[in-house]
Design a protein around this motif. Structure first.
Motif, PDB file in Angstrom:
ATOM      1  N   ARG A  73       2.613  -1.285   4.274  1.00 38.25           N
ATOM      2  CA  ARG A  73       2.543   0.136   3.934  1.00 38.25           C
ATOM      3  C   ARG A  73       3.943   0.660   3.669  1.00 38.25           C
ATOM      4  O   ARG A  73       4.877   0.437   4.448  1.00 38.25           O
ATOM      5  N   ASP A 109      10.442   5.045   3.742  1.00 35.25           N
ATOM      6  CA  ASP A 109      10.745   3.613   3.752  1.00 35.25           C
ATOM      7  C   ASP A 109      11.617   3.225   2.561  1.00 35.25           C
ATOM      8  O   ASP A 109      12.531   2.409   2.682  1.00 35.25           O
ATOM      9  N   GLY A 152       6.088   4.193   2.402  1.00 34.29           N
ATOM     10  CA  GLY A 152       6.141   5.618   2.094  1.00 34.29           C
ATOM     11  C   GLY A 152       7.510   6.003   1.579  1.00 34.29           C
ATOM     12  O   GLY A 152       8.428   5.173   1.536  1.00 34.29           O
ATOM     13  N   GLU A 192       1.894   5.013   0.323  1.00 34.90           N
ATOM     14  CA  GLU A 192       1.402   6.194   1.021  1.00 34.90           C
ATOM     15  C   GLU A 192       1.412   7.435   0.134  1.00 34.90           C
ATOM     16  O   GLU A 192       0.951   8.505   0.551  1.00 34.90           O
ATOM     17  N   GLU A 193       1.905   7.280  -1.096  1.00 36.39           N
ATOM     18  CA  GLU A 193       1.801   8.335  -2.098  1.00 36.39           C
ATOM     19  C   GLU A 193       0.562   8.032  -2.942  1.00 36.39           C
ATOM     20  O   GLU A 193       0.536   7.061  -3.707  1.00 36.39           O
ATOM     21  N   PRO A 194      -0.507   8.838  -2.832  1.00 31.76           N
ATOM     22  CA  PRO A 194      -1.791   8.506  -3.480  1.00 31.76           C
ATOM     23  C   PRO A 194      -1.692   8.260  -4.976  1.00 31.76           C
ATOM     24  O   PRO A 194      -2.411   7.406  -5.510  1.00 31.76           O
ATOM     25  N   VAL A 217       0.865  -1.175   0.000  1.00 36.83           N
ATOM     26  CA  VAL A 217       0.000   0.000   0.000  1.00 36.83           C
ATOM     27  C   VAL A 217       0.907   1.232   0.000  1.00 36.83           C
ATOM     28  O   VAL A 217       1.641   1.469   0.955  1.00 36.83           O
ATOM     29  N   GLU A 230      -1.214  -6.434   4.220  1.00 35.29           N
ATOM     30  CA  GLU A 230      -0.810  -5.172   3.598  1.00 35.29           C
ATOM     31  C   GLU A 230       0.484  -4.676   4.210  1.00 35.29           C
ATOM     32  O   GLU A 230       0.655  -4.666   5.441  1.00 35.29           O
ATOM     33  N   ASP A 272      -0.789   4.619  -5.422  1.00 36.95           N
ATOM     34  CA  ASP A 272      -1.469   3.623  -4.609  1.00 36.95           C
ATOM     35  C   ASP A 272      -2.560   2.899  -5.402  1.00 36.95           C
ATOM     36  O   ASP A 272      -3.360   3.521  -6.103  1.00 36.95           O
TER      37      ASP A 272
END
Length: 344
Positions: free
Chosen positions: A325, A330, A327, A300-302, A298, A323, A305
């Motif tokens: 996550r 990471d 970003g 975290e940058e829309p 998933v 899931e 995503d």
């Protein structure tokens, strides 16, 4: 996923492996522990030493131990892979009639098929694999990589020693490893974002290509790379679209069916795109009551995503979903570790 290693004396005069060689093999194999945390094994004679780390997928018993050998110890197998049509091959070639089969693993099918057919047996395989077959009677070894190069394999020669491994990082354990960079490989990398053909970051290490094998003759001390499989794209101008689509579905379904064979829990990565969603849909249709795990990233940058599409498929297929996550921080934090595992 398993890991294989090898140290071979190419001296046609028959120079034997020494303690330095065996320590190098152990260090190379230890560097591949992450590829096979369930078991580790070694086998060797005065010219050849093989190592194997094992991740148990088929036949979780000790009968699946690697490296494997026949009863007379004349044929050895170091193996990383999963031959998905092993059950069909076991029946087609009546292996239970020819041999005292000791396991339910694809590993033993691979070993017995070589005994029955010789090295040309690889043309009958389907799946993903990197392996070493050592025929001590012929004093020949074959290192083989699957048709499409799914499982990795690399080789390195220094003097009269040949080293082979599933990952380049294992070569770094060799005493006096030549770490000069391959400048042409980096030229391609910065243009293509990968290193094509036989290139690796190191000038002294060669990648065995998918559909190729490495033929090692101990009597001659020779190495020959040879292509045994070639992907062909032959246009069919008069193909009927509906018939072609149906034929593709049949092939996809059969491929998914064979890849569902496992004695360990089943799982697949799910991006939310068309390809992984199709595989999951077929898997659920083939095995409507089986537990299936799905794993998704998933973002975290829309704008990147795809979680909404992933969850549509999870709801449809009723999977045990996981899931992860991720970003921007990471990605930055894991960059060096990621490169270390990729070997590029």
């Amino acid at each position: 996923m398993c890991g294989i290693t090898a140290v071979i004396s190419l001296d046609p005069g028959g120079a034997t492996l020494d303690d330095t060689d065996h320590r190098a093999l152990e260090a190379m194999t230890a560097a591949l522990h992450h590829r096979g945390p369930d078991d580790v094994g070694f086998i060797g004679d005065h010219r050849v030493a093989l190592g194997n780390t094992r991740l148990s997928i088929l036949d979780l018993s000790d009968a699946g131990h690697l490296p494997a050998a026949n009863e007379e110890a004349t044929v050895w197998l170091a193996y990383n892979g999963e031959v998905t049509n092993f059950r069909e091959l076991r029946e087609e070639f009546e292996l239970d009639r020819h041999f005292p089969m000791r396991s339910t693993s694809d590993t033993e099918v691979v070993l017995r098929l070589y005994e029955l057919l010789g090295i040309d047996f690889v043309r009958h395989l389907s799946g993903m694999f990197a392996m070493c077959i050592y025929d001590r009677r012929l004093r020949r070894l074959w290192f083989v990589r699957d048709f499409y190069g799914i499982r990795p394999l690399f080789w390195h020669q220094t003097g009269d020693r040949l080293h082979v491994s599933s990952e380049i990082k294992a070569m770094l354990e060799l005493p006096g490893f030549d770490d000069r960079l391959d400048e042409e490989a980096f030229f391609h990398y910065f243009g293509l974002a990968y290193m094509p053909d036989r290139h690796t970051p190191f000038a002294s290490v060669t990648e065995l290509q998918g559909g190729w094998l490495l033929d090692v003759d101990l009597d001659k001390g020779s190495i020959e790379e040879r292509q045994y499989y070639r992907v062909r794209y032959e246009p069919q101008a008069d193909a009927d679209p509906d018939a072609t689509a149906n034929a593709l579905l049949v092939e996809m379904r059969d491929s998914v069916r064979r890849n569902l064979i496992s004695d360990a829990p089943l799982g697949l990565t799910l991006s939310g795109g068309f390809d992984t969603s199709s595989i999951l849909a077929l898997a659920r249709d083939i095995a409507p009551t089986r537990d299936i795990h799905t794993f998704s990233i998933v973002m975290e940058e829309p704008s990147f995503d795809e979680a909404a599409y992933q969850r549509i498929m999870v709801d449809f297929a009723r999977t045990e979903h996981h899931e992860i996550r991720v970003g921007p921080a990471d990605v930055a934090d894991a960059l060096v570790e990621h490169m270390a595992f990729m070997d590029e």
